[in-house]
Scaffold this active site. Structure first.
Site, PDB file in Angstrom:
ATOM      1  NE  ARG A  76      75.687 100.102  49.560  1.00 18.51           N
ATOM      2  CZ  ARG A  76      74.676  99.886  48.684  1.00 18.51           C
ATOM      3  NH1 ARG A  76      75.208  99.513  47.255  1.00 18.51           N
ATOM      4  NH2 ARG A  76      73.303  99.736  48.850  1.00 18.51           N
ATOM      5  CE  LYS A  91      70.688  93.114  51.076  1.00 13.79           C
ATOM      6  NZ  LYS A  91      70.788  94.635  51.508  1.00 13.79           N
ATOM      7  CG  ASN A 136      65.262 102.071  59.141  1.00 11.87           C
ATOM      8  OD1 ASN A 136      64.607 102.281  60.402  1.00 11.87           O
ATOM      9  ND2 ASN A 136      65.888 100.867  59.022  1.00 11.87           N
ATOM     10  CG  PHE A 137      68.252 108.118  61.340  1.00  9.65           C
ATOM     11  CD1 PHE A 137      69.198 108.273  62.479  1.00  9.65           C
ATOM     12  CD2 PHE A 137      68.606 108.764  60.036  1.00  9.65           C
ATOM     13  CE1 PHE A 137      70.564 108.806  61.902  1.00  9.65           C
ATOM     14  CE2 PHE A 137      69.632 108.725  59.573  1.00  9.65           C
ATOM     15  CZ  PHE A 137      70.645 109.059  60.597  1.00  9.65           C
ATOM     16  CD  GLU A 138      60.128 103.810  62.163  1.00 10.50           C
ATOM     17  OE1 GLU A 138      59.765 104.497  61.301  1.00 10.50           O
ATOM     18  OE2 GLU A 138      59.339 102.778  62.578  1.00 10.50           O
ATOM     19  CB  THR A 139      65.559 100.178  62.619  1.00 12.10           C
ATOM     20  OG1 THR A 139      64.638 100.085  62.007  1.00 12.10           O
ATOM     21  CG2 THR A 139      65.649  98.908  63.496  1.00 12.10           C
ATOM     22  CB  CYS A 200      73.622 111.990  74.620  1.00  9.95           C
ATOM     23  SG  CYS A 200      73.154 111.025  75.945  1.00  9.95           S
ATOM     24  CB  CYS A 214      72.760 104.183  50.323  1.00 10.82           C
ATOM     25  SG  CYS A 214      73.691 104.179  51.779  1.00 10.82           S
ATOM     26  CB  CYS A 276      71.187 107.483  78.555  1.00  7.35           C
ATOM     27  SG  CYS A 276      72.041 108.840  78.049  1.00  7.35           S
TER      28      CYS A 276
HETATM   29 ZN   LIG Z   1      71.501 109.766  76.068  1.00  8.35          ZN
END
Ligand SMILES: [Zn+2]
Length: 382
Positions: A76, A91, A136-139, A200, A214, A276
């Site tokens: 992919r 990469k 990854n969600f952390e980054t 949000c 993945c 925000c």
């Molecule tokens: Zn927000």
């Protein structure tokens, strides 16, 4: 080697079919040529988005990725070849060279780095917008914080299995700061057209055991390509000054089940948003992200998530069951990963993974912190 003759003296000639589009034209094409885009993570989403943007005529691309090309990426990750796998190329460098071959006048740099709270502001200072190609969600939450702080548009995208999600974040800003190139980012969108941010809509990152990656759930190459195409399109709209045409919803697709949806997010409670709304940049202000510590004399690296987790080890065990033989022992889960080996090791080194219920993990068989972080992101989650 002799330089190849230029294909055409008119620099706009190759964009003829794109300039015919009423929304772009010659003016839009020149704006695209003057723009700079940061692509964070150059896996499937990042490769496809970077290639679309390079071909569309973006002036400068900055590509950040910490991994090397592996065989299972080729299904992919469209910028890479078998030769990159054989030579174990980073990469970011393989992508840079491929993009230069596609377009010789593209200014492109590849950074073999892990994006963290210490370097993210530097990357943002020089670009008009950011494309999220992360795994990854952390980054991601760090990037969302940093983009909201700096007032830089952030094109979130993610894909796993046969599904994908994307949304365009136009941060609320009091006053647009000029980028280091001297351009005020206010040329991309008006203050009034700001959108909700990632937090949000998803106030907290998903718990690790619940999040499919993945590497554990598989992924369809066309699902990543579709999300990347959406991200690149939103980028082009912003760069040509057509912010009024962006999708202001959370867009999702499941290609296998033929489902498409755009969920309205305008009513997301922005004033309560820690990022925000209150401008409390929790992910950006933490001294660093997950720590990876080499355990001396044990040929192992300990990876500690930034926040304490309460991991469901049974759920983690079933997630990992197709990747090795794992066994539960009290407060930990231990096993050997069948398809991992340390690329920097001279010998075939078996990689053993131990996951603790507080989210910590020990990766045995390597002394490379970045490799261990990658194993963690792929199998435990991030
Ligand atoms: Zn927000």
């Amino acid at each position: 080697m002799e330089a190849m003759p230029p294909l055409e003296t008119d620099p706009l000639a190759r964009y003829h079919r794109q300039r015919l589009l009423p929304g772009i034209g010659d003016v839009g094409q020149r704006r695209i040529a003057e723009s700079s885009v940061l692509v964070v993570g150059c896996g499937a989403l990042g490769s496809a988005a970077a290639e679309f943007l390079a071909r569309a005529g973006v002036g400068r691309l900055e590509i950040v990725d910490r991994d090397v090309v592996e065989l299972t990426n080729l299904q992919r990750q469209t910028l890479y070849t078998e030769e990159d796998v054989h030579s174990g190329r980073p990469k970011a460098e393989a992508a840079r060279d491929r993009l230069r071959a596609i377009r010789s006048d593209l200014m492109v740099r590849g950074w073999v780095e892990h994006l963290d709270s210490e370097n993210v502001r530097d990357y943002l200072a020089e670009v008009d917008l950011v494309v999220d190609g992360l795994d990854n969600f952390e980054t991601r939450y760090l990037l969302n914080d940093a983009c909201v702080e700096a007032g830089v548009p952030y094109l979130y995208g993610g894909a796993v299995g046969t599904s994908g999600l994307c949304m365009t974040v136009l941060p609320r800003v009091e006053k647009f700061a000029a980028s280091r190139t001297g351009r005020a980012r206010g040329h991309l969108y008006a203050r009034e057209s700001a959108t909700p941010c990632l937090r949000c809509v998803f106030p907290e990152p998903p718990p690790l055991a619940a999040s499919a990656t993945c590497d554990t759930a598989g992924v369809l190459g066309t699902a990543t390509a579709m999300i990347a195409a959406r991200q690149a399109t939103e980028a082009i709209k912003l760069l040509v000054g057509a912010a009024d045409t962006i999708d202001r919803g959370l867009w999702s697709v499941d290609l296998w089940r033929n489902r498409f949806a755009s969920v309205a997010i305008e009513s997301a409670p922005r004033s309560d948003c820690p990022c925000c709304g209150r401008r409390d940049f929790e992910f950006l202000d933490s001294p660093r992200q997950s720590a990876a510590t080499v355990l001396c004399g044990r040929h192992a690296v300990q990876v500690t998530p930034r926040r304490r987790e309460s991991l469901d080890l049974d759920a983690m065990a079933s997630k990992l069951s197709s990747h090795g033989t794992f066994r539960r022992e009290g407060g930990l889960l231990q096993g050997v990963l069948t398809r991992e080996c340390d690329p920097d090791s001279e010998h075939e080194q078996v990689i053993e993974l131990t996951v603790f219920s507080d989210g910590r993990a020990i990766v045995r068989g390597t002394t490379e912190p970045e490799f261990a972080r990658g194993v963690y992101a792929r199998y435990v989650g991030g």
